[in-house]
Structure formats: structure tokens, C-alpha cells
Design an enzyme around this catalytic site. Sequence first.
Site, PDB file in Angstrom:
ATOM      1  N   PRO A 126     -95.056  12.806 -32.151  1.00  0.00           N
ATOM      2  CG  PRO A 126     -94.337  13.284 -34.260  1.00  0.00           C
ATOM      3  CD  PRO A 126     -94.683  12.188 -33.372  1.00  0.00           C
ATOM      4  CD  GLU A 127     -98.167  14.989 -26.790  1.00  0.00           C
ATOM      5  OE1 GLU A 127     -98.910  15.841 -26.295  1.00  0.00           O
ATOM      6  OE2 GLU A 127     -97.597  14.117 -26.113  1.00  0.00           O
TER       7      GLU A 127
END
Length: 271
Positions: A2-3
Site C-alpha cells: 500500500p502506498e
Amino acid sequence: MPELPEVETTRRGIAPHLVGKPITGVIVRDSRLRHPVSADIEDICGKPVTGIRRRGKYLIADTDDGALLIHLGMSGSLRVCERTEDHRKHDHVILCLPGTREIRYHDPRRFGIVLHLPAGDPLDHPLLASLGPEPLSDEFTTAHLKAACKGRTAPIKQVIMDAGIVVGVGNIYASEALHRAGIRPRTAARRVSGPRLARLVAAIREVLAASIEQGGTTLRDFVNSDGQPGYFRQRLFVYGRAEEPCRSCSTPIRHAVLGQRATYWCPVCQR
DNA sequence: CGAACCTCCTGCGGGC
DNA sequence: TGCCCGCAGGAGGTTC
């Protein structure tokens, strides 16, 4: 992992299930995350959650007496599930909700974080205190990036991935933003001109905002709070597209390892 | 201080 | 089919 767009997608998904309600119990099925999940995690129970914030790639669930700090690491996700379903392997921490549901922290690689913070400002926590500005805020300016790049010989890609300079830009969106801005990833940060840094600031904002609209990017692990993947992958211009034609000019996309991370660019669009 | 390299961990896909 | 290797969205640590 996840960014920023994936974390923001997760935040939006879990917020309606948490805000205004108390966490009624915490089940730690495996405490071996980046930082061990300690027994005081239960202290979060009982008080209504007043809000869910995101700071960079961290999520903060606030109450008026302490907070929960969550990071999804490389492979983490938070899902809202019915309590009756069986837990899967790697569902390490369960947050019980009033009613029939619960939130499951799932993280095969266990690089993530689930921490209880005592009363006080969560933003003062050492993990958050030295983070750079939010890329979608007015504090992320060309002047700020210019100052951060001054004198730095490191590749521009590594600079925009430095959370002390700007938060939330991970390996996918760094390559994407540089393509959008027409800048080669390997260029020394100090050699990128002011006008190009202005383009880069805009490109980072645009690519992150566009991904949030699509529910983020799923390469393998990421699912939102409903267990669904994000759809930005099909909108990626360079990441993961080695040898495939550039979506702007059809030149084959190049791939190399930069600072231990896979990096993608178009040799024609990016100079 | 900055830059280069290593580390944590599990799972998966490719090559043989 | 099975085994081994390399690689994966993060980020903190060490060393020079």
C-alpha cells in the site's frame, strides 16, 4: 505495498464502520509484526473512535483517550468482515466492533505496525514526528521540493520516495510521477531544474489523486476494506511494463534496479 | 549529513 | 511435478 492511495482507500472504507463507535475487543492472533503488538493494545477498547486520519502511509484511529496507529507495511490490508467467518492465515489482529462485524488486519509479510498510543497528540509519536508534508496538501510546494533537492546527488526518484521530504510516494507512484513529469529517475536531484520540479510536484499530486479515484493499485496483495482490488493498475504508464510500448510514444519501456528497487521509465518521454 | 547497502518476512512465479 | 532462486507495494538500521 500500500502506498498513499491504497492507505487512503482503506481509510475511507473502514471509517464508516468505526467512527462514532467503540472498539469492543482486540484479538491478537500473532503479535510478531515490525513492532510486537503489546497487551496494552486492549486499552483502545471502550471509548468511541472520534475519527480516522491518514498521515503518509499511516492510519490513526483517534479516541479522546489514546489512539491506534496502523501501518500496512508491504503486504497488509484491513478488511471489514462478519464475525462468523473463519479467520484466514495471517489475520494477525482482529478489532471487534459493536454488532456483527469486525476489522481484520491481514499481513503475510508482517512488516506492518499496529500500536496503541496513549493520550496525547499522535503526530508527536517518533514514527510520525519527522515526516515531510502531505503531497496533496498546500504545504507540498515547488519551493519545498527545490530546497530538498539542493545539493543532493541521489537520484531524483529516491528523493521523492524519502518520507522525510514528502510522504506517501512509494515505488509505483515514484516511477509513474517521473514519467508524467518527463524526468529520468536516475537524474541527480540537484540537477533537476526549477520548472521541472514544478512539473514533478504537479505530477505527484495528479497521479496520487487519480489512483485514489480508482481505489488504488493492486499488484498482488492489496484489497480494500470490502476485500476488493483497486483498479489503477490498468492506468499505469510505466510501472511493471518493461519492454511494453510507452502509452505516450510507443517506445519500449526500460527497466533497471535503482537503490534496490525496480524502476521503470520511457527513454524518449523522459530526458 | 548523505549515499550505498542490508535487513525484517512470506509467497509466488520462472527456470531447470 | 518439484525444487531453488530471485523478487515483491516499506522503512529502519549500519557503515563509511
